[in-house]
Design an enzyme around this catalytic site. Structure first.
Site, PDB file in Angstrom:
ATOM      1  N   LYS A 278      -6.948  -3.581  -5.696  1.00  0.00           N
ATOM      2  CA  LYS A 278      -6.137  -4.827  -5.457  1.00  0.00           C
ATOM      3  C   LYS A 278      -7.235  -5.553  -4.436  1.00  0.00           C
ATOM      4  CE  LYS A 278      -1.201  -3.523  -5.506  1.00  0.00           C
ATOM      5  NZ  LYS A 278      -0.830  -4.451  -6.466  1.00  0.00           N
ATOM      6  N   ARG A 352       5.132   1.988 -13.517  1.00  0.00           N
ATOM      7  CA  ARG A 352       5.619   2.309 -14.713  1.00  0.00           C
ATOM      8  C   ARG A 352       5.254   3.894 -15.232  1.00  0.00           C
ATOM      9  NH1 ARG A 352       3.084  -2.949 -17.262  1.00  0.00           N
ATOM     10  NH2 ARG A 352       3.366  -3.534 -14.945  1.00  0.00           N
TER      11      ARG A 352
HETATM   12  N1  BES Z   1       3.120  -2.615  -6.650  1.00  0.00           N
HETATM   13  C1  BES Z   1       2.790  -3.621  -7.479  1.00  0.00           C
HETATM   14  C2  BES Z   1       3.710  -4.778  -7.552  1.00  0.00           C
HETATM   15  C3  BES Z   1       4.064  -5.569  -6.489  1.00  0.00           C
HETATM   16  C4  BES Z   1       3.295  -6.874  -6.265  1.00  0.00           C
HETATM   17  C5  BES Z   1       5.125  -5.435  -5.456  1.00  0.00           C
HETATM   18  C6  BES Z   1       3.560  -7.629  -5.020  1.00  0.00           C
HETATM   19  C7  BES Z   1       5.191  -6.297  -4.257  1.00  0.00           C
HETATM   20  C8  BES Z   1       4.612  -7.460  -4.142  1.00  0.00           C
HETATM   21  C9  BES Z   1       2.670  -2.934  -8.779  1.00  0.00           C
HETATM   22  O1  BES Z   1       2.336  -1.637  -8.770  1.00  0.00           O
HETATM   23  C10 BES Z   1       1.523  -3.774  -9.299  1.00  0.00           C
HETATM   24  O2  BES Z   1       0.356  -3.787  -8.920  1.00  0.00           O
HETATM   25  N2  BES Z   1       1.436  -4.490 -10.376  1.00  0.00           N
HETATM   26  C11 BES Z   1       0.889  -5.213 -11.244  1.00  0.00           C
HETATM   27  C12 BES Z   1       0.992  -4.902 -12.768  1.00  0.00           C
HETATM   28  C13 BES Z   1      -0.158  -5.557 -13.509  1.00  0.00           C
HETATM   29  C14 BES Z   1      -1.274  -5.001 -13.201  1.00  0.00           C
HETATM   30  C15 BES Z   1       0.239  -5.231 -15.041  1.00  0.00           C
HETATM   31  C16 BES Z   1       1.039  -6.693 -10.804  1.00  0.00           C
HETATM   32  O3  BES Z   1       2.235  -6.997 -10.854  1.00  0.00           O
HETATM   33  O4  BES Z   1      -0.158  -7.343 -10.870  1.00  0.00           O
HETATM   34 ZN    ZN Z   2       0.044  -1.325  -8.598  1.00  0.00          ZN
END
Ligand code: BES
Ligand code: ZN
Ligand code: ZN
Length: 500
Positions: A278, A352
């Protein structure tokens, strides 16, 4: 904390007396006529001059200068009676009790009858008031060195309720309070940083909950996961120094272990994204990535308190998502407990993966119905914003029951579509059965669709709380930070659940 009294006397001593005031049609007629008469019509005058307001959520404080036993009268504006609702009342109470807390009162009374109308009965008002007291006065303790100023909390609330059955009012107060408390427990879990809430800590918390409420508890360790072939959950944990845990709680409210509701909550204690790292702005706040787990644990606390005649298995896959020489990499292919293979295109789509094995395990434990809750995708925030939880389902009738509960809990959800064409996208890997990240387009749907592959034919609802688990706005029913969203929806859904 709550005392219920049938008879009100003007001489009764209280720090304050909370009174509901409808703008239309009643104002100081009907239920409040005696009060106004006691003050020789002065209250009506004060309303006319604007010192007391009946407008929605207006709060007016009047000092009585010893004329009544109550030192202050706190009027809560309820607006037009025809627009009066349970949800509005809960919020209005929240605002009121925040104010009472700010005023540092230890004690208050409330004239509950003044908060009822055709749409909201006395018992509902009792539920609303106790739930709102718990929710609105919530504070995360935090880790600051203690100040010398002693904290003042509301300790006693006398509820005047002219009800036929005082025990029913007491019971409703207890139920509302349990809902509020369970939600606050979820909030505290979410607000706790990742170094203070590891998977091990969460498992210990669940064990304590189980001991308190007599739940059956099982904590699967890494070795158990290896034996069971939980390659998806293990993959997420691969880069971590902290051991993973699969937390399982069982509550049996029926004679037989049938019609079992599975509640599955994402318990990622910190999400760095892994090698699909991230950015520095996006990583802050990822301690909240166990919001789904918190909602499930909060709901289990409420279930433990209220003991509905239902069967529930709660399953929480817990780990952090870290980077190291042994961490999962993009392009890796892993095998889930179900046997389905997964091509990992993005290690940040870890929720997931963890949930895939948890859903499979829930089914192995006899879950006939499944609800998963997860801070799953940034995409749901783009799609629905931060007020509404996103949902997906494979069963309309089952979804209706979750929707109904969410509406009553005041936690709105909105369904996104899940068509065959969407499912094809998660099945589009060239070298494995599934891929965990089919691209940005509709990615809130893709996240849910992936979990649906493991729910298979079991009636299932997916709740994506990435946008709703936290808030940066203080609100009537709580401060900034964790909301505890879906705790109350899940508990209410379980309480009301009817087999399909
Ligand atoms: N934990 C995150 C989602 C999230 C984003 C929660 C903002 C709370 C606030 C999740 O694991 C994630 O990173 N999802 C990605 C998925 C993508 C890589 C397909 C996302 O949403 O960008
Ligand atoms: Zn994530
Ligand atoms: Zn995550």
């Amino acid at each position: 904390m709550f005392k219920v009294e049938k008879e009100f006397d003007f001489a009764n001593k209280h720090e304050s007396l909370v009174i509901g005031l409808f703008d239309k049609p009643t104002k100081f007629s009907e239920k409040l006529a005696d009060l106004d008469k006691f003050f020789e019509g002065q209250l009506t005058e004060l309303e006319k001059s604007g010192d007391i307001s009946a407008k929605k959520k207006a709060i007016s404080v009047i000092h009585t200068f010893g004329k009544t036993g109550a030192k202050r009268l706190i009027f809560v504006g309820l607006g037009n009676e025809t627009n009066f609702s349970f949800e509005f009342l809960r919020q209005a109470f929240g605002r009121t009790f925040k104010k009472i807390k700010d005023a540092k009162l230890r004690e208050t009374a409330i004239f509950l009858d003044s908060f009822t109308a055709e749409t909201v009965e006395l018992q509902d008002a009792a539920h609303a008031v106790s739930e709102a007291i718990a929710l609105s006065t919530y504070q995360f303790e935090g880790y600051k060195q203690k100040s010398n100023e002693p904290e003042v909390n509301l300790e006693t609330i006398t509820v005047y309720a002219n009800a036929a059955d005082e025990d029913e009012i007491r019971a409703s107060l207890m139920v509302g309070y349990a809902y509020g408390k369970g939600t606050n427990s979820a909030r505290t879990l979410v607000n706790t940083p990742g170094n203070k809430l590891t998977a091990t800590d969460m498992a210990n918390y669940a064990k304590e909950l189980a001991a308190k409420y007599n739940f059956e508890v099982e904590i699967l360790e890494k070795e158990d996961m290896i034996k069971l072939g939980m390659g998806a959950l293990l993959a997420v944990n691969q880069g971590s120094a902290e051991p993973p845990k699969l937390i399982v709680l069982k509550y049996q409210g029926k004679d037989e272990w049938k019609d079992v509701i599975g509640l599955v909550g994402k318990g990622i204690t910190f999400d760095t994204g892994g090698y699909s790292l991230k950015p520095k702005d996006g990583i802050v706040g990822m301690k909240t990535d166990m919001g789904g787990a918190a909602a499930v644990l909060g709901a289990m606390e409420i279930i433990g308190e209220l003991k509905p005649e239902k069967n529930v298995v709660a399953v929480i896959p817990s780990t952090d998502n870290m980077i190291s020489g042994s961490a999962l990499k993009p392009d890796d292919v892993i095998t889930s407990m179900s046997g389905k293979t997964i091509e990992v295109l993005n290690t940040d789509a870890e929720g997931r993966l963890a949930l895939a094995d948890a859903v499979t395990y829930a089914k192995h434990q006899g879950a006939d119905y499944l609800v998963d809750v997860a801070t799953l995708t940034g995409g749901v925030i783009i799609a629905l914003g931060t007020e509404t939880t996103g949902a997906l389902t494979n069963n309309e009738a089952f979804f209706e029951q979750v929707l109904e509960a969410s509406y009553e809990a005041g936690e709105p959800i909105w369904r996104l579509p899940l068509f065959e064409r969407d499912k094809e996208r998660v099945r589009s890997s060239k070298i494995a059965d599934l891929n965990n990240s089919p691209g940005r387009e509709g990615h809130a749907i893709m996240g849910g669709a992936f979990i649906g592959e493991f729910a298979e034919d079991t009636p299932w609802v997916h709740l994506d709380i990435a946008g709703t688990a936290t808030t940066n706005k203080e609100h009537d029913l709580g401060p900034t930070g964790a909301t505890g969203v879906m705790t109350r929806t899940l508990a209410l859904f379980v309480e009301r659940f009817e087999t399909l």
